[in-house]
Motif scaffolding. Sequence first.
Motif, PDB file in Angstrom:
ATOM      1  N   ASN A  29       0.987  -1.591  -0.364  1.00  0.00           N
ATOM      2  CA  ASN A  29       0.303  -0.011  -0.021  1.00  0.00           C
ATOM      3  C   ASN A  29       0.689   1.372   0.015  1.00  0.00           C
ATOM      4  N   TYR A  33       0.430   4.194  -3.315  1.00  0.00           N
ATOM      5  CA  TYR A  33      -0.108   5.103  -2.854  1.00  0.00           C
ATOM      6  C   TYR A  33       1.071   6.743  -3.357  1.00  0.00           C
ATOM      7  N   LYS A  36       0.963   6.764  -6.439  1.00  0.00           N
ATOM      8  CA  LYS A  36      -0.552   7.622  -7.164  1.00  0.00           C
ATOM      9  C   LYS A  36      -0.167   9.029  -6.640  1.00  0.00           C
ATOM     10  N   ILE A  37       1.144   9.391  -5.549  1.00  0.00           N
ATOM     11  CA  ILE A  37       0.690  10.780  -5.361  1.00  0.00           C
ATOM     12  C   ILE A  37       1.457  11.686  -6.488  1.00  0.00           C
TER      13      ILE A  37
END
Length: 200
Positions: A29, A33, A36-37
């Motif tokens: 995760n 994450y 994606k950020i």
Amino acid sequence: MDSIKQAATQFILTPEYHDILSIVKGFRNGLVYGAKIRFPHALVMTLLFRRSNFKDMSHFVLKATRQHARNLAFFATIYKTLLIVQRRMHGKERPLDSFLAGLVGGYMVFGENNNVNQQIVLYLFSRIMMGLAKLPVKKNVIAEPTQTFPIFASLVWATVMFLFQNERDVLQPSLQASMQYIYIDSNRWNTLKNFLWHNK
């Protein structure tokens, strides 16, 4: 094939392996994450402020994305591992366990002073300052003050504009670039094209 899927499902639901699998999932995760950020942020900042060839720009975006994703994944791994170790040592999770796990993970993963780590740590710092300001109200130590956010916002903007105009080099490069674009580059044009469409 169904039997393999069933066995895998039973394994990931097995309570005795839950702690280990939660660490693996935390790593996963953190990786997802972080990518994606950072990817859209790095892409936009590169397109706006970097003048280079496509290869160099792509390398910059991918390097920043990889570092952000990797750091969040490793931090999640260290943090969750230390929480589990402390819980098993003491038989329960104590309030300070998260602080100690975060302290070690933060030092090990985010201790290097680079642009990506600075952005992540400063992002967190601003959020925890807001959280700490709200804590006395939540605990009923003080009544909720009125008009604090407008005062806070005006002081933040006054300070950053003062620093930008007078001591620009102490600000982060990405902030300098953003402010240069908005407040300084808007003073210059010599054609309708670079007034309306292009910056320079």
